[in-house]
Design an enzyme around this catalytic site. Structure first.
Site: not given
Ligand code: UD1
Ligand code: UDP
Length: 369
Positions: A96, A132, A243
């Site tokens: 999602d 989501e 994160h």
């Molecule tokens: C996204 C998904 C969410 C999922 C989550 C898992 C959407 C809208 N949201 O949210 O459904 O649960 O991922 O973690 O699709 N960033 C980095 N490096 C990375 C990853 C993220 O720097 O490797 C930072 C960047 O500034 C980026 C921000 O995090 O712009 C947010 O990332 P984004 O994918 O927009 O949202 P998430 O909160 O990660």
């Molecule tokens: N996870 C990971 N490293 C971390 C935190 C989470 O590998 O530091 C793994 C966790 O085991 C799970 C997935 O990442 O499989 C969950 O990702 P996240 O919480 O970012 O997204 P969501 O599941 O909420 O979409």
């Protein structure tokens, strides 16, 4: 030969689809290609390297603090170009995220069939989780075939008018990945450098949090609850792999940095993260994937959200929804720390999300589509 493109962009999609990619690649009747949007960069690469999956296409779209408009438009346009060039028989998306929805939309515009993995999760609250809940509903509206993790997810789809013949219940592919990584862990003799700064002999509470709908005051409440837990129980280490999202990092650092038994660390690779889940006493999280993994490991989870689409584990008694109120989170954690009976009642191994054979089932079903 069927041409399949598997598309993903974030850490959880990668964890849940890499084991499927490995399974599909075993079948020589399929030509399986991998397209990553790189909605996440570092957190995606961590997963690709552990599963040894090398993408055929990498759109590298991530920007710092990206908006939903940024992700949707970039994924739609850039994924559309690749799909138009490759013209696969099927596009596979998972879950999602905005990558999931925008890719499904691009495939629909090109009249390419979409297979949705982890279909049918619902809270019926369009702002929780945000965005989501609507991402998965809109992906479901586009999808030609739905791989549901559980019977409950299937029945949600049936209620929305999806024909039963277009749904297959497979379990969640996250369990396949979890078992795969546990197997890998058993062979690891050298430990994990990412965990070097931790004292793994101490009692550990593991924290993760990133949900958009919690940003702001609710996230501050969560951090203050964690602070209260750490200050009250000094014999416990609270470990928080944070994160990369700046909206998460800012309150975490402002409220939790400097507390001796709060260990703020970088996001962990999947293998050390699973190792740390196993070592932990309790997990406090808003993550979807962790709600699915923890019951298989017998670890109690307090979910810092107001809704969950993963009721199966709540009903099994291993996961509890505790919301975002400071006192409520603290009191629920306190119960598990101080009351052994409460703890034992939650720390049971349950497998509501499958037996680790989801990828095999999906691959078999695709053969007949
Ligand atoms: C996204 C998904 C969410 C999922 C989550 C898992 C959407 C809208 N949201 O949210 O459904 O649960 O991922 O973690 O699709 N960033 C980095 N490096 C990375 C990853 C993220 O720097 O490797 C930072 C960047 O500034 C980026 C921000 O995090 O712009 C947010 O990332 P984004 O994918 O927009 O949202 P998430 O909160 O990660
Ligand atoms: N996870 C990971 N490293 C971390 C935190 C989470 O590998 O530091 C793994 C966790 O085991 C799970 C997935 O990442 O499989 C969950 O990702 P996240 O919480 O970012 O997204 P969501 O599941 O909420 O979409």
């Amino acid at each position: 030969m069927k041409k399949i493109i598997v598309v993903f962009g974030t850490r959880p999609e990668a964890i849940k689809l890499c084991s499927l990619v490995l399974e599909l690649k075993k079948n020589h009747e399929f030509k399986t290609l991998v397209l990553v949007t790189a909605q996440h960069r570092e957190m995606l690469d961590q997963v690709l390297s552990i599963f040894n999956v090398v993408p055929d296409y990498d759109l590298n779209i991530m920007g710092v603090n990206q908006t939903l408009f940024d992700i949707t438009s970039r994924v739609l346009v850039e994924t559309g170009k690749i799909l138009e060039k490759e013209r696969p028989d099927f596009v596979i998306v998972q879950g999602d995220t905005t990558t999931t929805f925008a890719t499904a939309l691009a495939a629909f515009y090109l009249q390419i069939k979409v297979l949705h993995v982890e279909a049918g999760l619902r809270t019926y609250n369009k702002y929780s989780p945000f965005p989501e809940e609507l991402n998965r509903k809109m992906t479901g509206a586009i999808a030609d075939f739905h791989f549901a993790a559980t019977e409950r997810n299937k029945s949600n789809l049936l209620k929305e008018g999806v024909p039963e013949t277009n749904i297959s219940v497979t379990g969640n592919t996250v369990i396949d990945s979890l078992l795969w990584v546990k197997e890998k862990m058993l062979k690891n003799q050298s430990g994990y450098t990412q965990l070097d700064a931790l004292d793994l002999d101490r009692k550990i509470i593991l924290i993760t949090g990133h949900r958009r709908e919690n940003f702001g005051i609710e996230f501050e409440n969560i951090c203050n609850a964690i602070k209260k837990i750490a200050l009250t129980y000094k014999d416990i280490d609270v470990v928080y792999p944070v994160h990369f999202n700046p909206n998460v990092r800012k309150p975490v650092n402002a409220i939790l940095a400097g507390i001796p038994n709060v260990k703020i660390i970088e996001p962990l690779e999947y293998e050390p993260f699973v190792f740390l889940m196993i070592k932990s006493f309790l997990i406090i999280t808003d993550s979807g994937g962790i709600q699915e993994e923890a019951p298989s490991l017998g670890k109690p989870v307090l979910v810092i959200r107001n809704t969950t689409e993963r009721q199966e584990a709540v009903e099994a008694g291993c996961v509890k929804l505790v919301g975002t109120n400071l006192e409520n989170i603290f009191n629920e954690a306190k119960k598990l720390i101080e009351n052994e009976e409460e703890y034992i009642a939650m720390a049971r191994i349950e497998n509501p999300y499958g037996d680790g054979k989801a990828c095999e089932k999906i691959s078999h079903r695709i053969k007949d589509l």
